[in-house]
Design a protein around this motif. Structure first.
Motif, mmCIF file in Angstrom:
data_model
loop_
_atom_site.group_PDB
_atom_site.id
_atom_site.type_symbol
_atom_site.label_atom_id
_atom_site.label_comp_id
_atom_site.label_asym_id
_atom_site.label_seq_id
_atom_site.Cartn_x
_atom_site.Cartn_y
_atom_site.Cartn_z
ATOM 1 N N LEU A 189 -3.762 -27.765 18.450
ATOM 2 C CA LEU A 189 -4.286 -29.045 17.961
ATOM 3 C C LEU A 189 -3.587 -30.216 18.643
ATOM 4 N N LYS A 190 -2.289 -30.087 18.803
ATOM 5 C CA LYS A 190 -1.516 -31.132 19.491
ATOM 6 C C LYS A 190 -2.047 -31.333 20.909
ATOM 7 N N TRP A 191 -2.299 -30.233 21.610
ATOM 8 C CA TRP A 191 -2.809 -30.298 22.982
ATOM 9 C C TRP A 191 -4.227 -30.865 23.003
ATOM 10 N N LEU A 192 -5.073 -30.405 22.095
ATOM 11 C CA LEU A 192 -6.463 -30.882 22.046
ATOM 12 C C LEU A 192 -6.537 -32.363 21.670
ATOM 13 N N SER A 193 -5.498 -32.866 20.990
ATOM 14 C CA SER A 193 -5.447 -34.285 20.605
ATOM 15 C C SER A 193 -5.012 -35.184 21.752
ATOM 16 N N GLY A 194 -4.502 -34.560 22.843
ATOM 17 C CA GLY A 194 -4.030 -35.353 23.977
ATOM 18 C C GLY A 194 -2.543 -35.581 23.979
ATOM 19 N N ASN A 195 -1.817 -34.955 23.037
ATOM 20 C CA ASN A 195 -0.369 -35.090 22.996
ATOM 21 C C ASN A 195 0.298 -34.026 23.862
ATOM 22 N N ASP A 196 1.526 -34.282 24.253
ATOM 23 C CA ASP A 196 2.255 -33.373 25.140
ATOM 24 C C ASP A 196 2.812 -32.176 24.383
ATOM 25 N N LEU A 197 2.789 -31.015 25.036
ATOM 26 C CA LEU A 197 3.534 -29.850 24.577
ATOM 27 C C LEU A 197 4.868 -29.807 25.312
ATOM 28 N N SER A 198 5.843 -29.162 24.714
ATOM 29 C CA SER A 198 7.099 -28.957 25.437
ATOM 30 C C SER A 198 6.815 -28.018 26.604
ATOM 31 N N PRO A 199 7.573 -28.117 27.694
ATOM 32 C CA PRO A 199 7.333 -27.223 28.834
ATOM 33 C C PRO A 199 7.342 -25.746 28.428
#
Length: 619
Positions: free
Chosen positions: A216-226
Motif C-alpha cells: 500500500l505504501k508503494w502503491l500510494s507513491g511513498n518510498d520503501l526502504s532499500p
C-alpha cells in the motif's frame, strides 16, 4: 403496541440527546455509513449516479465507458449524505468499487501524487466481498490467469484466496514464488495494455497480510526502504524519475484501467469549495486544479469495450459550478459534467422532515426498549412541518437538538462534537498520521490557546503562522513559536514531516537548519518515524539540527499524543456546522487541559538533548 411509562421515556430523554452532534458528516462517516439516511430524500441525485454506473457498464464502445457528473447544493442540504449513500450501495451489492477524494488537504503543486495516494487508500477500504477492494482486484487478476491457462479451472472467491495465502501452513518462500509466477503470467496476458509489471506485482502483494502495508505504501507513491524494496522485488518508489507528477498520472491511469476491467468504478471528488490560503504555481485555485485533473482523467484514460466503466462524480456549491468551473476555457466544464449541467439537491420538504426525525429517533427508543406515544415524541408532527420547505437537513436536526429537553443534563455541545471527532480519528490513524498539514494545524491551535502561558519553563508569547521568505520556505516550516526560555528569547521553527521520500525529508530539514534565512534560533523536527539511514543529506542536516551549536529538537509522537488536539482542531474547523462559538471551544481546551498537558507540546518545548528518540517506527 403498548406505550411505555412516560416517566421512563422522560428519564431517557433527560439522560441523552440523540441530536447532540448533529449530522456533521466526516470522511470516515462516508466510508462507514453508520448514521441515519432518509433514502427517499434527494433520491433523484443518487439514482442518477446509479443509472450512470449501469450505463457505462453496458456501453459497447470504449469511448462511452467513462462519464462525469456534478451534484450541487447549498451548505447543509446533504451533499455528504448522498456520497455516503452511494458508497453504502456500492459496498452492499457490489454495484461499483468506490473512490473518495476529499481534496481539502491536497497540495495543489502535486495534484497527481495526491490523487494516487487517495486511490491507493480508497482501494484499501473493505468492499462488497468483506476484503479490501485491492484484494478483490488481485483475486480477479489471479482468476484471469487461471481461466486463461484452463477454461475449466475453478476460480477463487476473494475471501478464500486471502485466507489460503495467509494460512499459517504457507511458507514465505512459497508465497514469494507464487507472487512472482502470477506477476509474470498476468503481465504476459496484458502485454498489449503495457501495464507496469511492478504495479502488477504490488497489487498481488496486497493479498499478503504481512506485506500489505508495504504494498500500500508503494502503491500510494511513498518510498520503501532499500531492504524492503529488494525483498518485494519492487523499485524503491512507484514515482521514481525526474517528473514524479507525470509518473503518478501514469500510475493512476493504469490502476483505473485495471480496476474497471474487474468492476465499474465510481470516483467522488469532494471539498472543492475549501477556501485556499495559497494557489498553485500558475495561480490556479483548488477548484480549478481539481477540475483540470478531472479533464485529464476523462481525456487520457483509454478503456476497452470490455471495461465495466468509470463514473466521476464531483460535488460542490452552486456558485462554484456556475462561476468557477463553467467559466474555465478549453472544454473543462463538459469534462467535469458530461451533460454540462449539474444535478441540484433540494431543500427538505415537510413530509421528509417528519420522516427524517422518525429515522433519528427510532434507534434511540429501540436501544432502550421504549415505545414512545408517537414516532416523533417528544416533538409534535405539526411542529416539525412548520419548519418549512426551505430548511436544510442540518437546520432541522439543530432545531431538534435545541428543543430536545429544556433542562437537559447531557454533555455540552463542544464535548459532544469533540468526542465524535476523537472517535473517528481513532478509527483512521493509518490515514491521518500521514497528513502533515492536519497535524501542524492541530499543534498551531494548541499553541494559540497557550499564548501568555509557560510550559517547561518556556513562556509562550505569540505564534507566527507565515514563515518568511515564503517563496524559499515552500510550506515546509509550518509556523514559529516566539517566547522566552530561561530568560533567552527563542524563535522556534516547527517542521512537521511524515513523508518517507528522502528528497522531501532532506528538503524539509535543510530549511529547518537555515536559522538565519528564516529568522530562527531553534528548530523542532516533529516526526513519528525514523529518517532513513541511506538518506545521507537528510541525515547530515538532522545531525546539524541536533548539534550543540544549533540546539534543535527531534520531537517524536504516537497517534494518541496528537489525537486530542487534532479532534479539537476538527471541531474548530467545523464550528459553523456544529453551531459553536470560538470562545466555547477555547474554554473547553483550557478546562480539559488538552494543550497545556499535551505530551507532544511538552516535547517541542523541552530542553534540547541532542538525541534522536528511541523506539521510532521505521521510515
Amino acid at each position: 403496541m403498548t406505550t411505555s411509562p412516560i416517566d421512563d421515556i422522560q428519564a431517557a430523554i433527560k439522560k441523552e440527546n440523540p441530536f447532540a452532534s448533529l449530522a456533521i458528516v466526516r470522511e470516515q462517516d462516508i466510508w462507514d455509513g453508520n448514521f441515519p439516511d432518509l433514502e427517499s430524500f434527494n433520491a433523484h441525485a443518487s439514482n442518477a449516479v446509479f443509472e450512470a454506473i449501469n450505463r457505462v457498464r453496458k456501453a459497447t464502445s470504449g469511448h462511452n465507458k467513462i462519464t462525469s457528473m456534478v451534484i450541487t447544493a447549498q451548505k447543509g442540504v446533504g451533499k455528504s449524505h448522498i456520497i455516503s449513500r452511494i458508497r453504502r450501495r456500492c459496498k452492499l451489492d457490489g454495484t461499483a468499487l468506490f473512490i473518495y477524494a476529499g481534496v481539502e488537504t491536497y497540495s495543489l503543486h502535486f495534484i497527481n501524487r495526491e490523487f494516487q495516494q487517495t486511490l491507493a487508500e480508497s482501494l484499501d477500504r473493505i468492499g462488497s466481498q468483506n476484503v479490501t477492494q485491492w484484494q478483490e482486484l488481485a483475486t480477479f487478476m489471479v482468476n484471469k490467469v487461471l481461466k486463461t491457462s484452463n477454461s475449466e479451472a475453478k476460480t477463487n472467491s476473494a475471501q478464500k484466496l486471502v485466507a489460503t495465502l495467509n494460512d499459517s501452513t504457507q511458507t514465505t518462500e512459497k508465497i514469494y514464488r507464487w507472487v512472482g509466477i502470477m506477476t509474470s503470467k498476468f503481465s504476459r496476458l496484458t502485454r498489449s495494455k503495457r501495464i507496469d509489471v511492478d504495479l502488477v506485482r504490488a497489487i498481488f502483494w496486497t493479498l499478503s497480510e504481512e506485506q500489505t502495508p508495504y504494498a500500500l505504501k508503494w502503491l500510494s507513491g511513498n518510498d520503501l526502504s532499500p531492504k524492503k524494496a529488494e525483498e518485494l522485488e519492487l523499485p524503491k518508489s512507484s514515482i521514481l524519475g525526474r517528473d514524479s507528477e507525470s509518473k503518478a498520472f501514469e500510475n493512476i491511469s493504469q490502476i483505473l484501467s485495471l480496476v474497471s476491467d474487474y468492476q465499474a468504478v465510481t470516483i467522488c471528488f469532494d471539498e472543492l469549495d475549501t477556501v485556499d490560503i495559497r494557489r498553485s504555481k500558475v495561480g490556479l485555485t483548488r477548484t480549478h486544479v481539481v477540475a483540470q485533473l478531472i479533464k485529464s482523467l476523462v481525456d487520457s484514460i483509454n478503456l476497452s469495450s470490455e471495461s465495466n466503466g468509470i463514473v466521476i462524480l464531483t460535488v460542490m456549491m452552486p456558485d462554484t459550478w456556475k462561476w468557477k468551473i463553467k467559466q474555465m476555457p478549453g472544454g473543462v466544464a463538459d469534462r467535469v459534467s458530461a451533460a454540462n449541467e449539474s444535478i441540484q439537491l433540494q431543500f427538505i420538504d415537510d413530509d421528509s422532515i417528519v420522516e427524517l426525525v422518525k429515522l433519528w429517533l427510532q434507534p434511540f427508543y429501540q436501544q432502550r426498549n421504549l415505545n414512545p406515544p408517537t414516532e416523533v415524541y417528544p416533538f409534535e408532527e405539526n411542529q416539525l412541518r412548520k419548519l418549512g420547505s426551505e430548511s436544510s437537513v442540518r437546520r432541522v436536526l439543530q432545531w431538534c437538538r435545541e428543543r430536545w429537553y429544556d433542562d437537559n443534563v447531557t454533555s455540552p455541545p463542544v464535548e459532544n462534537a469533540y468526542n465524535k471527532e476523537l472517535e473517528l480519528l481513532k478509527k483512521t490513524r493509518t490515514i491521518w498520521i500521514e497528513e502533515e498539514d492536519k497535524i501542524a494545524n492541530a499543534l498551531c491551535l494548541g499553541f494559540h490557546t497557550l499564548s501568555g502561558k509557560t510550559v517547561n519553563e518556556f513562556q509562550i508569547e505569540r505564534l507566527e503562522k507565515k514563515v518568511e521568505p515564503n517563496k524559499d520556505n515552500k510550506k515546509y516550516i509550518k509556523f514559529k513559536v516566539i517566547g522566552k526560555h530561561k530568560g533567552k528569547t527563542i524563535k522556534l521553527g516547527i517542521l512537521v514531516l511524515q513523508k518517507t521520500n528522502s528528497n522531501s525529508v532532506m528538503a524539509g530539514l535543510s530549511r529547518l537548519v537555515a536559522y538565519k534565512k528564516f529568522d530562527l534560533n531553534r528548530g523542532c523536527f516533529v516526526r513519528s518515524r525514523t529518517v532513513s539511514e541511506t538518506a545521507s543529506k537528510a541525515q547530515e542536516n538532522l545531525t546539524k539540527l541536533l548539534s550543540p551549536q544549533y540546539g534543535g529538537i527531534y520531537a517524536d509522537f504516537k497517534p494518541e499524543d496528537i489525537e486530542p488536539l487534532l479532534a479539537v482542531w476538527l471541531v474548530y474547523k467545523g464550528r459553523d456546522d456544529y453551531d459553536l462559538k470560538d470562545k466555547d471551544i477555547i474554554d473547553f481546551v483550557d478546562r480539559k487541559k488538552l494543550a497545556i498537558d499535551n505530551i507532544l507540546i511538552h516535547k517541542i518545548l523541552s530542553e534540547p538533548t541532542g538525541k534522536i528518540p528511541e523506539g521510532l517506527s521505521d521510515d
